[in-house]
Motif scaffolding. Structure first.
Motif, short mmCIF file in Angstrom:
data_model
loop_
_atom_site.label_atom_id
_atom_site.label_comp_id
_atom_site.label_asym_id
_atom_site.label_seq_id
_atom_site.Cartn_x
_atom_site.Cartn_y
_atom_site.Cartn_z
N ILE A 6 0.72 -1.37 0.03
CA ILE A 6 0.42 0.43 -0.46
C ILE A 6 0.55 1.24 -0.36
O ILE A 6 1.70 1.35 0.93
CB ILE A 6 -1.18 0.31 1.25
CG1 ILE A 6 -2.48 -1.13 1.40
CG2 ILE A 6 -1.94 1.11 1.64
CD1 ILE A 6 -1.31 -2.75 1.53
N GLU A 7 0.90 1.97 -1.19
CA GLU A 7 1.63 2.90 -1.15
C GLU A 7 0.94 3.92 -0.06
O GLU A 7 2.06 4.81 0.54
CB GLU A 7 1.51 3.60 -2.49
CG GLU A 7 2.68 4.91 -2.80
CD GLU A 7 2.33 4.65 -4.14
OE1 GLU A 7 1.74 5.33 -4.62
OE2 GLU A 7 3.49 4.60 -5.50
N CYS A 12 -6.75 6.95 7.87
CA CYS A 12 -7.69 6.52 7.88
C CYS A 12 -7.41 4.40 7.65
O CYS A 12 -7.15 3.46 8.69
CB CYS A 12 -8.75 6.17 6.68
SG CYS A 12 -10.10 7.62 6.76
N PHE A 13 -5.79 4.37 6.93
CA PHE A 13 -5.41 3.03 6.85
C PHE A 13 -4.53 3.07 8.48
O PHE A 13 -4.66 2.26 9.40
CB PHE A 13 -4.52 4.06 5.97
CG PHE A 13 -3.00 2.70 5.64
CD1 PHE A 13 -3.61 1.70 4.66
CD2 PHE A 13 -2.19 2.43 6.62
CE1 PHE A 13 -2.86 0.28 4.89
CE2 PHE A 13 -1.23 1.45 6.02
CZ PHE A 13 -1.73 0.27 5.79
N GLY A 20 1.20 -2.65 6.25
CA GLY A 20 1.55 -1.96 4.62
C GLY A 20 2.74 -2.61 3.69
O GLY A 20 2.26 -2.39 2.64
N THR A 21 2.74 -4.14 4.03
CA THR A 21 3.23 -4.97 3.29
C THR A 21 2.65 -6.65 3.31
O THR A 21 2.44 -6.82 4.56
CB THR A 21 3.96 -4.28 3.35
OG1 THR A 21 4.85 -3.87 2.81
CG2 THR A 21 5.05 -5.70 1.82
N LYS A 44 -14.94 2.02 2.98
CA LYS A 44 -15.54 2.01 5.10
C LYS A 44 -14.59 3.55 5.25
O LYS A 44 -14.99 3.90 6.08
CB LYS A 44 -14.33 0.78 5.21
CG LYS A 44 -15.01 -0.27 5.11
CD LYS A 44 -16.97 -0.38 5.69
CE LYS A 44 -17.29 -2.00 5.12
NZ LYS A 44 -18.39 -1.75 4.60
N PHE A 45 -13.47 3.83 4.27
CA PHE A 45 -12.56 5.21 4.87
C PHE A 45 -13.16 6.52 4.44
O PHE A 45 -14.65 6.09 4.37
CB PHE A 45 -10.70 4.80 4.25
CG PHE A 45 -10.23 3.92 4.16
CD1 PHE A 45 -10.54 2.74 5.82
CD2 PHE A 45 -8.54 4.20 4.22
CE1 PHE A 45 -9.34 1.64 5.71
CE2 PHE A 45 -7.87 3.20 4.60
CZ PHE A 45 -8.07 2.51 5.27
N CYS A 46 -13.05 7.30 4.87
CA CYS A 46 -13.79 8.88 4.94
C CYS A 46 -13.86 9.51 3.90
O CYS A 46 -15.12 9.86 3.47
CB CYS A 46 -12.98 9.33 5.59
SG CYS A 46 -11.59 10.41 5.28
#
Length: 68
Positions: A6-7, A12-13, A20-21, A44-46
């Motif tokens: 995930i870059e 939210c993450f 992250g990996t 589901k995030f903002c």
């Protein structure tokens, strides 16, 4: 071995406590995880960011969708 990264790790993450990996033995397993992550991150995030996947040799990168 297929790696999922995930870059953009937005607030939210971080609050979700996600990794992250991720690493998978097969591409179908990696694709399944990417689908789950995109569902969570886009629905589901903002909503400030939208995400998509970019496939490379043995890696799938989840990036911010600049068009979305």
């Amino acid at each position: 071995m297929v790696k999922v990264t995930i870059e953009k790790r937005c607030g939210c993450f971080t609050r979700e406590g996600l990794e992250g990996t991720y690493e998978f033995e097969t591409k179908p397993d990696a694709d399944k995880k990417v689908t789950e992550l995109l569902e969570l991150m886009n629905n589901k995030f903002c909503g400030k960011h939208k995400f998509k996947k970019l496939e490379q040799a043995n890696e799938i990168v989840i990036v911010e969708d600049e068009e979305g």
